[in-house]
Scaffold this motif. Structure first.
Motif, PDB file in Angstrom:
ATOM      1  N   GLU A  17       0.824  -1.214   0.000  1.00  0.00           N
ATOM      2  CA  GLU A  17       0.000   0.000   0.000  1.00  0.00           C
ATOM      3  C   GLU A  17       0.857   1.263   0.000  1.00  0.00           C
ATOM      4  O   GLU A  17       0.469   2.282  -0.566  1.00  0.00           O
ATOM      5  CB  GLU A  17      -0.917   0.021   1.230  1.00  0.00           C
ATOM      6  N   THR A  56       1.317  -0.060 -10.792  1.00  0.00           N
ATOM      7  CA  THR A  56       0.923   1.031  -9.895  1.00  0.00           C
ATOM      8  C   THR A  56       1.503   2.392 -10.301  1.00  0.00           C
ATOM      9  O   THR A  56       1.275   3.371  -9.608  1.00  0.00           O
ATOM     10  CB  THR A  56       1.319   0.724  -8.437  1.00  0.00           C
ATOM     11  N   VAL A  59      -1.181   4.777 -10.396  1.00  0.00           N
ATOM     12  CA  VAL A  59      -2.080   4.656  -9.250  1.00  0.00           C
ATOM     13  C   VAL A  59      -1.656   5.629  -8.156  1.00  0.00           C
ATOM     14  O   VAL A  59      -0.492   5.676  -7.780  1.00  0.00           O
ATOM     15  CB  VAL A  59      -2.067   3.200  -8.707  1.00  0.00           C
ATOM     16  N   LEU A  62      -3.572   2.716  -3.118  1.00  0.00           N
ATOM     17  CA  LEU A  62      -4.181   1.396  -3.109  1.00  0.00           C
ATOM     18  C   LEU A  62      -4.327   0.952  -1.667  1.00  0.00           C
ATOM     19  O   LEU A  62      -3.550   1.350  -0.803  1.00  0.00           O
ATOM     20  CB  LEU A  62      -3.375   0.390  -3.939  1.00  0.00           C
ATOM     21  N   TYR A  64      -5.821  -2.604   0.740  1.00  0.00           N
ATOM     22  CA  TYR A  64      -6.360  -3.960   0.799  1.00  0.00           C
ATOM     23  C   TYR A  64      -7.416  -4.030   1.884  1.00  0.00           C
ATOM     24  O   TYR A  64      -7.191  -3.618   3.015  1.00  0.00           O
ATOM     25  CB  TYR A  64      -5.244  -4.966   1.124  1.00  0.00           C
ATOM     26  N   LEU A  82      -8.813  -5.318  -3.421  1.00  0.00           N
ATOM     27  CA  LEU A  82      -7.800  -4.282  -3.574  1.00  0.00           C
ATOM     28  C   LEU A  82      -8.498  -3.071  -4.164  1.00  0.00           C
ATOM     29  O   LEU A  82      -9.036  -3.125  -5.273  1.00  0.00           O
ATOM     30  CB  LEU A  82      -6.679  -4.771  -4.502  1.00  0.00           C
ATOM     31  N   HIS A  83      -8.541  -1.986  -3.394  1.00  0.00           N
ATOM     32  CA  HIS A  83      -9.165  -0.740  -3.843  1.00  0.00           C
ATOM     33  C   HIS A  83      -8.072   0.144  -4.424  1.00  0.00           C
ATOM     34  O   HIS A  83      -7.056   0.403  -3.775  1.00  0.00           O
ATOM     35  CB  HIS A  83      -9.833  -0.013  -2.669  1.00  0.00           C
ATOM     36  N   LEU A  84      -8.290   0.603  -5.650  1.00  0.00           N
ATOM     37  CA  LEU A  84      -7.312   1.435  -6.358  1.00  0.00           C
ATOM     38  C   LEU A  84      -7.909   2.792  -6.687  1.00  0.00           C
ATOM     39  O   LEU A  84      -9.074   2.881  -7.085  1.00  0.00           O
ATOM     40  CB  LEU A  84      -6.901   0.761  -7.665  1.00  0.00           C
ATOM     41  N   ARG A  91     -11.491   5.238  -9.927  1.00  0.00           N
ATOM     42  CA  ARG A  91     -11.464   4.213  -8.876  1.00  0.00           C
ATOM     43  C   ARG A  91     -11.783   2.857  -9.470  1.00  0.00           C
ATOM     44  O   ARG A  91     -12.537   2.753 -10.431  1.00  0.00           O
ATOM     45  CB  ARG A  91     -12.474   4.537  -7.782  1.00  0.00           C
ATOM     46  N   ASP A  93     -11.754  -1.666  -8.260  1.00  0.00           N
ATOM     47  CA  ASP A  93     -11.575  -2.715  -7.265  1.00  0.00           C
ATOM     48  C   ASP A  93     -11.121  -3.993  -7.951  1.00  0.00           C
ATOM     49  O   ASP A  93     -11.578  -4.304  -9.058  1.00  0.00           O
ATOM     50  CB  ASP A  93     -12.884  -3.012  -6.521  1.00  0.00           C
TER      51      ASP A  93
END
Length: 132
Positions: A17, A56, A59, A62, A64, A82-84, A91, A93
């Motif tokens: 993260e 990433t 990104v 991120l 978890y 995993l939220h991005l 956004r 997932d």
């Protein structure tokens, strides 16, 4: 040992993260491998972390969200999302089930299975039945 490997998996995820791939690598054995259901087969942890680093690049953040976790001595199996958030604010997932195997307190194997989560209320068709 159970809480210890829980802590180690959590620390590994927190390192990812934070985009600290070097710290994540130090939590793995020299011979650690990763297997994903992406058709690429098994690869050394270095290659997997480099792929994640490249992924990433666009990104912004991120995180978890662990849905559930099961443990045995030297093994953890978990389901997570995993939220991005992209650098552009978009956004997304990624749903996954992940297996971690430990050797001497270090991650020795990761198996990750990414899957699509059907929307609430969606009708999921039954798989075809084999004919007798």
């Amino acid at each position: 040992m159970t809480h210890d490997i829980d802590d180690r998996v959590n620390l590994f995820l927190r390192s990812l993260e934070a985009f600290d791939f070097t710290a994540a690598r130090t939590m793995c054995t020299e011979a650690a491998t990763v297997r994903q259901n992406d058709g690429q087969g098994e690869q050394p942890i270095e290659e997997s972390l480099e792929r994640l680093r490249s992924f990433t690049a666009g990104v912004g953040s991120l995180s978890y969200d662990v849905i559930r976790r099961f443990r045995n001595p030297d093994e953890v199996f978990q389901q997570h999302v995993l939220h991005l958030t992209g650098n552009d604010g978009s956004r997304g997932d990624v749903h996954a089930a992940v297996y971690f195997r430990f050797q001497d307190g270090l991650i020795d194997r990761i198996e990750e299975y990414v899957y699509a989560e059907p929307a609430l209320g969606a009708v999921v068709p039954e798989p075809p039945r084999a004919e007798a």
